[in-house]
Design a protein around this motif. Structure first.
Motif, mmCIF file in Angstrom:
data_model
loop_
_atom_site.group_PDB
_atom_site.id
_atom_site.type_symbol
_atom_site.label_atom_id
_atom_site.label_comp_id
_atom_site.label_asym_id
_atom_site.label_seq_id
_atom_site.Cartn_x
_atom_site.Cartn_y
_atom_site.Cartn_z
ATOM 1 N N PRO A 44 0.826 -1.215 0.000
ATOM 2 C CA PRO A 44 0.000 0.000 0.000
ATOM 3 C C PRO A 44 0.859 1.265 0.000
ATOM 4 N N ALA A 45 0.296 2.323 -0.543
ATOM 5 C CA ALA A 45 1.013 3.603 -0.650
ATOM 6 C C ALA A 45 1.616 3.995 0.693
ATOM 7 N N GLY A 46 2.870 4.408 0.668
ATOM 8 C CA GLY A 46 3.564 4.843 1.873
ATOM 9 C C GLY A 46 4.242 3.737 2.647
ATOM 10 N N SER A 47 3.944 2.481 2.326
ATOM 11 C CA SER A 47 4.540 1.358 3.058
ATOM 12 C C SER A 47 5.991 1.113 2.672
ATOM 13 N N ALA A 48 6.338 1.477 1.434
ATOM 14 C CA ALA A 48 7.707 1.306 0.953
ATOM 15 C C ALA A 48 8.109 2.576 0.219
ATOM 16 N N VAL A 49 9.063 3.283 0.797
ATOM 17 C CA VAL A 49 9.561 4.540 0.221
ATOM 18 C C VAL A 49 10.972 4.268 -0.280
ATOM 19 N N THR A 50 11.158 4.349 -1.597
ATOM 20 C CA THR A 50 12.435 3.994 -2.210
ATOM 21 C C THR A 50 13.200 5.240 -2.644
ATOM 22 N N LEU A 51 14.499 5.207 -2.351
ATOM 23 C CA LEU A 51 15.407 6.314 -2.661
ATOM 24 C C LEU A 51 16.567 5.806 -3.503
ATOM 25 N N PRO A 52 17.244 6.712 -4.208
ATOM 26 C CA PRO A 52 18.436 6.297 -4.948
ATOM 27 C C PRO A 52 19.576 5.914 -4.008
ATOM 28 N N ALA A 53 20.454 5.069 -4.508
ATOM 29 C CA ALA A 53 21.586 4.565 -3.720
ATOM 30 C C ALA A 53 22.554 5.660 -3.314
ATOM 31 N N GLU A 54 22.509 6.804 -3.951
ATOM 32 C CA GLU A 54 23.436 7.897 -3.613
ATOM 33 C C GLU A 54 23.294 8.336 -2.157
ATOM 34 N N HIS A 55 22.196 7.955 -1.526
ATOM 35 C CA HIS A 55 21.966 8.321 -0.123
ATOM 36 C C HIS A 55 22.523 7.287 0.859
ATOM 37 N N PHE A 56 23.263 6.298 0.351
ATOM 38 C CA PHE A 56 23.762 5.209 1.194
ATOM 39 C C PHE A 56 24.477 5.724 2.437
ATOM 40 N N GLN A 57 25.539 6.490 2.248
ATOM 41 C CA GLN A 57 26.368 6.875 3.396
ATOM 42 C C GLN A 57 25.628 7.748 4.408
ATOM 43 N N PRO A 58 24.880 8.792 3.992
ATOM 44 C CA PRO A 58 24.184 9.567 5.018
ATOM 45 C C PRO A 58 23.116 8.766 5.757
ATOM 46 N N ILE A 59 22.457 7.851 5.070
ATOM 47 C CA ILE A 59 21.460 7.014 5.760
ATOM 48 C C ILE A 59 22.161 6.078 6.739
ATOM 49 N N CYS A 113 24.817 -1.499 -4.668
ATOM 50 C CA CYS A 113 23.610 -0.926 -4.076
ATOM 51 C C CYS A 113 22.882 -0.114 -5.143
ATOM 52 N N GLY A 114 21.657 -0.537 -5.442
ATOM 53 C CA GLY A 114 20.865 0.128 -6.475
ATOM 54 C C GLY A 114 19.843 1.097 -5.922
#
Length: 172
Positions: A44-59, A113-114
């Motif tokens: 369902p909407a909002g259950s999985a929020v996907t981001l680009p791998a470029e955010h690996f280190q700060p996350i 990491c994709g």
């Protein structure tokens, strides 16, 4: 051998999710003939929020402030669960090298990491919060989960941190 078309596989995945919406994502994906990433995209909407791998280190760095988390590596052969703090890491020679005083350590191939997906869903009847570091083939490299207390309730401070981190990237 009969092959299933992608639309048929996705319909099968939808049906399996409808039967057991709080089941193991990898099991549902395997039964449907799709990837875990495709299963997450059907939530369902909002259950999985996907981001680009470029955010690996700060996350990774922000997750390091959660305290002890549960890291899971789930393959066809093993579900490895390790509790510990995410130690600091640094990039070198294409790897993210994890080093510190924690049972969690090693080397992560950054190029693999994709994407990164924040997952908020029911799992076996309980709310589950996790961050999935996905490879380009749509499988989890590893997952970091908000921990539970002795009564199996999610740890409130970690829930707050998870929700704030997800919201930060949803609005960024």
């Amino acid at each position: 051998m009969q092959t299933t078309s992608q639309p048929d596989a996705l319909e099968r995945a939808r049906a399996l999710l409808a039967e057991k919406p709080d089941g193991v994502v990898e099991t549902i994906a395997g039964e449907a003939g799709v990837t875990p990433a495709q299963i997450l995209s059907l939530l369902p909407a909002g259950s999985a929020v996907t981001l680009p791998a470029e955010h690996f280190q700060p996350i990774w760095e922000r997750l390091g402030g959660f305290g002890e988390v549960l890291m899971i590596v789930h393959t066809a052969d093993i579900v490895l669960e390790v509790v510990g703090r995410l130690p600091p890491g640094s990039e070198g020679h294409g790897w993210f090298n994890v080093h510190g005083d924690s049972p969690i350590g090693g080397h992560i191939r950054l190029e693999r990491c994709g994407s990164i997906t924040f997952v908020d869903r029911m799992f076996h009847g309980r709310r589950s919060l996790s961050v999935w570091f996905m490879n380009g083939e749509g499988h989890a490299m590893f997952k970091v989960f908000v921990r539970r207390d002795a009564e199996k309730a999610l740890i409130g401070e970690q829930v707050t941190l998870f929700e704030a981190l997800r919201a930060h990237y949803q609005t960024a």
